[in-house]
Design an enzyme around this catalytic site. Structure first.
Site, PDB file in Angstrom:
ATOM      1  CG  ASP A  30     -52.452 -38.505   1.748  1.00  0.00           C
ATOM      2  OD1 ASP A  30     -53.692 -38.551   1.617  1.00  0.00           O
ATOM      3  OD2 ASP A  30     -51.666 -39.325   1.227  1.00  0.00           O
ATOM      4  CB  ILE A  31     -48.731 -42.054   3.817  1.00  0.00           C
ATOM      5  CG1 ILE A  31     -47.396 -42.667   4.205  1.00  0.00           C
ATOM      6  CG2 ILE A  31     -49.434 -42.893   2.774  1.00  0.00           C
ATOM      7  CD1 ILE A  31     -46.875 -42.238   5.532  1.00  0.00           C
ATOM      8  CG  ASN A  86     -61.508 -38.488  -3.541  1.00  0.00           C
ATOM      9  OD1 ASN A  86     -61.778 -37.492  -4.198  1.00  0.00           O
ATOM     10  ND2 ASN A  86     -60.258 -38.869  -3.305  1.00  0.00           N
ATOM     11  CD  GLN A  93     -64.956 -43.207   0.634  1.00  0.00           C
ATOM     12  OE1 GLN A  93     -66.071 -43.077   0.111  1.00  0.00           O
ATOM     13  NE2 GLN A  93     -64.776 -43.221   1.938  1.00  0.00           N
ATOM     14  CD  GLU A  94     -57.232 -45.510  -4.170  1.00  0.00           C
ATOM     15  OE1 GLU A  94     -56.280 -45.548  -3.359  1.00  0.00           O
ATOM     16  OE2 GLU A  94     -57.093 -45.407  -5.399  1.00  0.00           O
ATOM     17  CG  HIS A  99     -60.124 -39.907   3.797  1.00  0.00           C
ATOM     18  ND1 HIS A  99     -60.804 -41.085   3.648  1.00  0.00           N
ATOM     19  CD2 HIS A  99     -59.485 -39.690   2.622  1.00  0.00           C
ATOM     20  CE1 HIS A  99     -60.587 -41.575   2.446  1.00  0.00           C
ATOM     21  NE2 HIS A  99     -59.796 -40.741   1.787  1.00  0.00           N
ATOM     22  CG  HIS A 101     -58.157 -35.765   0.360  1.00  0.00           C
ATOM     23  ND1 HIS A 101     -56.943 -36.413   0.372  1.00  0.00           N
ATOM     24  CD2 HIS A 101     -59.084 -36.710   0.086  1.00  0.00           C
ATOM     25  CE1 HIS A 101     -57.135 -37.708   0.098  1.00  0.00           C
ATOM     26  NE2 HIS A 101     -58.420 -37.903  -0.081  1.00  0.00           N
TER      27      HIS A 101
HETATM   28  P1  AMP Z   1     -58.970 -41.644  -1.020  1.00  0.00           P
HETATM   29  O1  AMP Z   1     -59.657 -42.787  -0.288  1.00  0.00           O
HETATM   30  O2  AMP Z   1     -58.759 -41.945  -2.470  1.00  0.00           O
HETATM   31  O3  AMP Z   1     -59.667 -40.328  -0.809  1.00  0.00           O
HETATM   32  O4  AMP Z   1     -57.535 -41.445  -0.449  1.00  0.00           O
HETATM   33  C1  AMP Z   1     -56.995 -42.138   0.640  1.00  0.00           C
HETATM   34  C2  AMP Z   1     -55.794 -41.372   1.070  1.00  0.00           C
HETATM   35  O5  AMP Z   1     -55.297 -41.926   2.268  1.00  0.00           O
HETATM   36  C3  AMP Z   1     -54.658 -41.397   0.053  1.00  0.00           C
HETATM   37  O6  AMP Z   1     -54.306 -40.051  -0.294  1.00  0.00           O
HETATM   38  C4  AMP Z   1     -53.533 -42.117   0.794  1.00  0.00           C
HETATM   39  O7  AMP Z   1     -52.261 -41.610   0.467  1.00  0.00           O
HETATM   40  C5  AMP Z   1     -53.894 -41.857   2.233  1.00  0.00           C
HETATM   41  N1  AMP Z   1     -53.374 -42.851   3.164  1.00  0.00           N
HETATM   42  C6  AMP Z   1     -53.550 -44.193   3.108  1.00  0.00           C
HETATM   43  N2  AMP Z   1     -52.921 -44.794   4.142  1.00  0.00           N
HETATM   44  C7  AMP Z   1     -52.364 -43.799   4.880  1.00  0.00           C
HETATM   45  C8  AMP Z   1     -51.586 -43.759   6.079  1.00  0.00           C
HETATM   46  N3  AMP Z   1     -51.264 -44.884   6.754  1.00  0.00           N
HETATM   47  N4  AMP Z   1     -51.180 -42.563   6.556  1.00  0.00           N
HETATM   48  C9  AMP Z   1     -51.494 -41.433   5.905  1.00  0.00           C
HETATM   49  N5  AMP Z   1     -52.236 -41.386   4.769  1.00  0.00           N
HETATM   50  C10 AMP Z   1     -52.660 -42.559   4.259  1.00  0.00           C
END
Ligand code: AMP
Ligand code: ZN
Length: 134
Positions: A30-31, A86, A93-94, A99, A101
């Site tokens: 995760d970035i 999420n 979920q964003e 994905h 975690h």
């Molecule tokens: P969420 O949708 O809230 O479960 O989390 C999305 C996750 O994706 C977050 O923890 C971000 O840090 C991660 N993320 C978004 N873009 C990237 C990327 N290019 N490389 C790695 N992780 C990413």
């Protein structure tokens, strides 16, 4: 899917730090990590959430999570894990590409457990809820 950031990672248009990869899933760091070795595991086919996975993909994702955890276990030897996803806006979920975690956990890292995500029980008893499921 064209505008999906994780589909772009799968296509190689956006770089990633790969932890594990096979024909069906990609696991990468995760970035914006919340733990040392914080990893996300994604299916290589676009699916927004768990309901969108067919039986075959479900198995591939489950196996991919295990494979990624084995790699993390080998490299970082954490003391434990929290694993989950999420789902939906209310679930935080964003990125709309499923994905999972993987949060490696370490003694004294100050984090909580799954129960610390929410505390919204309301007035309905567990017994009342159970009637909805019978
Ligand atoms: P969420 O949708 O809230 O479960 O989390 C999305 C996750 O994706 C977050 O923890 C971000 O840090 C991660 N993320 C978004 N873009 C990237 C990327 N290019 N490389 C790695 N992780 C990413
Ligand atoms: Zn996608």
């Amino acid at each position: 899917m064209k505008d999906c950031i994780f589909c772009k990672i799968i296509a190689g248009d956006i770089p990633n730090y790969t932890v594990y990869e096979d024909d069906h899933v990609l696991a990468f760091l995760d970035i914006h990590p919340r733990a040392k070795g914080h990893t996300v595991v994604i299916p290589k086919i676009h699916a927004e959430n768990y309901f969108d996975l067919n039986e075959e993909l479900l198995e591939h994702v489950a196996r991919g999570v295990r494979k990624a955890m084995e790699k993390i276990e080998h490299v970082l030897s954490p003391d434990g894990y929290n694993v989950g996803w999420n789902q939906g806006e209310a679930g935080g979920q964003e990125v709309p590409h499923l994905h999972v975690h993987i949060f490696p956990r370490y003694e004294g890292d100050g984090g909580g457990n799954m129960h610390s995500i929410v505390n919204n029980t309301g007035d309905t008893s567990v017994e009342e809820f159970s009637k909805l499921f019978s």
